[in-house]
Design a protein around this motif. Structure first.
Motif, short mmCIF file in Angstrom:
data_model
loop_
_atom_site.label_atom_id
_atom_site.label_comp_id
_atom_site.label_asym_id
_atom_site.label_seq_id
_atom_site.Cartn_x
_atom_site.Cartn_y
_atom_site.Cartn_z
N THR A 253 12.83 -6.49 -3.08
CA THR A 253 12.98 -6.45 -4.54
C THR A 253 12.72 -5.03 -5.05
OG1 THR A 253 12.28 -8.75 -4.75
CG2 THR A 253 12.12 -7.38 -6.72
N PRO A 254 13.51 -4.54 -5.98
CA PRO A 254 13.21 -3.22 -6.58
C PRO A 254 11.86 -3.24 -7.28
CG PRO A 254 15.46 -3.90 -7.08
CD PRO A 254 14.79 -5.09 -6.46
N VAL A 255 11.14 -2.15 -7.21
CA VAL A 255 9.81 -2.10 -7.80
C VAL A 255 9.88 -2.27 -9.32
CG1 VAL A 255 8.73 -0.76 -5.97
CG2 VAL A 255 9.91 0.42 -7.82
N ALA A 256 11.00 -1.86 -9.93
CA ALA A 256 11.15 -2.02 -11.37
C ALA A 256 11.13 -3.49 -11.75
CB ALA A 256 12.44 -1.36 -11.84
N LEU A 257 11.77 -4.34 -10.95
CA LEU A 257 11.79 -5.78 -11.22
C LEU A 257 10.41 -6.39 -10.99
CD1 LEU A 257 13.29 -8.35 -11.96
CD2 LEU A 257 14.04 -8.54 -9.57
N ALA A 258 9.71 -5.92 -9.96
CA ALA A 258 8.36 -6.40 -9.71
C ALA A 258 7.45 -6.05 -10.88
CB ALA A 258 7.81 -5.79 -8.42
N TYR A 259 7.61 -4.85 -11.42
CA TYR A 259 6.81 -4.43 -12.57
C TYR A 259 7.10 -5.32 -13.79
CZ TYR A 259 5.00 -1.56 -16.38
OH TYR A 259 4.32 -1.11 -17.48
N GLN A 260 8.36 -5.68 -13.99
CA GLN A 260 8.73 -6.56 -15.10
C GLN A 260 8.07 -7.93 -14.97
OE1 GLN A 260 13.01 -6.76 -15.41
NE2 GLN A 260 13.23 -4.55 -15.70
N LYS A 261 8.03 -8.45 -13.75
CA LYS A 261 7.37 -9.75 -13.52
C LYS A 261 5.87 -9.65 -13.79
CE LYS A 261 10.49 -12.04 -10.26
NZ LYS A 261 10.55 -12.81 -9.00
N LEU A 270 1.24 -9.57 -7.22
CA LEU A 270 2.20 -10.59 -6.82
C LEU A 270 2.28 -10.65 -5.30
CD1 LEU A 270 5.17 -9.78 -9.24
CD2 LEU A 270 3.53 -11.65 -9.48
N PRO A 271 2.27 -11.84 -4.68
CA PRO A 271 2.50 -11.94 -3.24
C PRO A 271 3.92 -11.51 -2.90
CG PRO A 271 1.51 -13.95 -4.12
CD PRO A 271 1.95 -13.14 -5.29
N VAL A 272 4.07 -10.87 -1.77
CA VAL A 272 5.38 -10.40 -1.31
C VAL A 272 5.80 -11.23 -0.10
CG1 VAL A 272 6.72 -8.43 -0.49
CG2 VAL A 272 4.83 -8.07 -2.10
N LEU A 273 7.00 -11.79 -0.16
CA LEU A 273 7.49 -12.67 0.89
C LEU A 273 8.55 -11.96 1.71
CD1 LEU A 273 7.85 -16.04 -1.08
CD2 LEU A 273 5.83 -15.07 0.03
N VAL A 280 4.04 -11.35 3.60
CA VAL A 280 4.04 -10.09 4.36
C VAL A 280 3.24 -9.00 3.66
CG1 VAL A 280 6.25 -10.56 5.49
CG2 VAL A 280 6.21 -9.38 3.27
N GLY A 281 2.81 -9.26 2.41
CA GLY A 281 2.04 -8.25 1.70
C GLY A 281 1.75 -8.69 0.29
N ILE A 282 1.19 -7.77 -0.49
CA ILE A 282 0.90 -8.03 -1.90
C ILE A 282 1.11 -6.72 -2.65
CG2 ILE A 282 -1.58 -7.51 -1.77
CD1 ILE A 282 -2.00 -9.93 -3.64
N ALA A 298 15.24 2.78 -9.64
CA ALA A 298 16.09 1.69 -9.17
C ALA A 298 16.26 1.70 -7.65
CB ALA A 298 17.47 1.77 -9.84
N GLY A 299 15.70 2.71 -6.99
CA GLY A 299 15.91 2.82 -5.56
C GLY A 299 14.75 2.35 -4.71
N THR A 300 13.53 2.51 -5.19
CA THR A 300 12.35 2.15 -4.40
C THR A 300 12.20 0.64 -4.33
OG1 THR A 300 11.25 4.16 -5.17
CG2 THR A 300 9.87 2.48 -4.12
N ARG A 301 11.89 0.14 -3.14
CA ARG A 301 11.73 -1.30 -2.93
C ARG A 301 10.24 -1.65 -2.76
NH1 ARG A 301 16.58 -3.14 -4.68
NH2 ARG A 301 18.13 -1.57 -4.05
N VAL A 302 9.97 -2.92 -2.97
CA VAL A 302 8.57 -3.37 -2.94
C VAL A 302 7.92 -3.08 -1.60
CG1 VAL A 302 7.13 -5.44 -2.94
CG2 VAL A 302 8.83 -5.11 -4.74
N TRP A 303 8.65 -3.25 -0.50
CA TRP A 303 8.04 -3.06 0.82
C TRP A 303 7.54 -1.63 1.04
CZ3 TRP A 303 9.95 0.55 4.18
CH2 TRP A 303 11.26 1.00 3.98
#
Length: 362
Positions: A253-261, A270-273, A280-282, A298-303
């Motif tokens: 998931t893009p980090v921008a979307l994670a921040y919105q959540k 948020l737990p990361v699946l 697999v992480g948080i 828009a490029g950086t991912r949660v992992w």
């Protein structure tokens, strides 16, 4: 008659709290230690000296039977024996009267071991050996300190480190260190429970030397408090009060979307699946700030920014098991996962406080 029986009862000590496996491990370790000690003694003294084997046998009891004791740590045996052997040889050479030399050797060894934090009871016998060991020991002079004493001590400590860890008993014994809050305040558990200052005051008032580490004693008291709480208040488990509608994100998931959540649901993490919906992480607001996150990214991912070392709970875990990681561990949220690693709930500090508040009194 009853009073006399109670008085004599002090001569029959409490049974050692050791299972059959620990007793077997202690016996095997001591046997290996004595074989090593005897071999080195023969190479140094020309024969197995009973004067020297005796203190090493006492050391083996400590290192393999009670490896958690402060008196059984590697520096205790190495430093204690080195100090005692040096003082013992010096007393044997410089004090003509043997009886006086014996007393001074043991007394001075104890006096020096205390400030050097290497108090080791068998070292008293090492000092005694340096004085009463006979011609074979006296001819070695101060060489006796290095070989066989220091060599034997180093190898016995190394054997104890290897053997105890292979047997599943961490050695050297590591004292648990509470999480630092970078402030002058005590950890939360100590503010309301038994603090280190409380132990200092009671031990100083009681007097004497206890064969247990102060931090271990504090941990035992904490665990006893947790056990008493469980006995008094029941068996409330994570499944009884955890949040079950868990908001998660995918590792890609893009980090921008994670921040919105995080903003939308007012969460701090948020737990990361990953694949198969396994944890697999948080990812937390702290992770985003540390990565210098930008809402337009828009490029950086949660992992790429998530924390992979996640402390989790099981649905069946008791509420008392969560108090320590939330209070002293600095956690604010903890995913609850099933045996397959799938997230089934989430526990926060607020959930823990509410559950403890609503728990019925006895």
């Amino acid at each position: 008659m009853q009073t006399g029986f109670r008085g004599w009862g002090g001569f029959w000590p409490q049974a050692a709290m050791a299972g059959g496996r620990d007793r077997l491990v202690a016996c095997i370790g001591a046997c290996l230690g004595m074989l090593l000690t005897q071999w080195i003694s023969r190479s140094a003294l020309g024969q197995a000296s009973p004067w020297f084997i005796a203190p090493m046998g006492a050391s083996a009891v400590l290192l393999f039977a009670v490896p958690a004791s402060p008196l059984a740590q590697p520096w205790s045996i190495v430093g204690g024996n080195l100090v005692a052997a040096s003082i013992g040889v010096a007393c044997a050479q410089w004090i003509p009267d043997q009886m006086l030399a014996v007393g001074c050797a043991v007394a001075l060894s104890i006096g020096v071991m205390f400030p050097l934090r290497c108090l080791h009871p068998p070292s008293g016998a090492v000092a005694l050996t340096a004085v009463l060991g006979g011609p074979a020991v006296h001819q070695l002079g101060f060489h006796f300190v290095w070989h066989p004493v220091l060599l034997n001590s180093l190898l016995l400590a190394a054997l104890a480190i290897l053997f105890n860890n292979l047997a599943g008993r961490p050695y050297p014994h590591r004292v648990p260190i509470p999480t630092s809050h970078a402030t002058a305040d005590l950890p939360p558990i100590e503010r309301s429970g038994v603090s280190r200052e409380d132990l200092h005051a009671v031990l100083a008032q009681h007097g004497g030397l206890f064969d247990i580490n102060e931090a271990d004693l504090q941990e035992i008291l904490l665990q006893a408090e947790m056990h008493a709480h469980q006995r008094r208040f029941g068996t409330l488990r994570c499944a009884d009060f955890m949040a079950k509608d868990v908001i998660t994100v995918d590792a890609h998931t893009p980090v921008a979307l994670a921040y919105q959540k995080l903003q939308q649901h007012r969460f701090s993490a948020l737990p990361v699946l990953g694949e198969d919906a396994q944890l697999v992480g948080i990812v937390s607001l702290h992770d985003l700030l540390a990565a210098q996150f930008s809402p337009d990214d828009a490029g950086t991912r949660v992992w790429q920014v998530m924390t992979t070392e996640v402390i989790t709970a099981r649905p069946e875990d008791l509420i008392t098991s969560l108090v320590r990681p939330f209070s002293d561990g600095g956690l604010h949220h903890m995913p609850v996962a099933d045996p397959a690693g799938r997230v089934v709930g989430m526990v926060t500090q607020s959930d823990l406080i509410a559950a403890l508040f609503h728990e019925p009194l006895p």
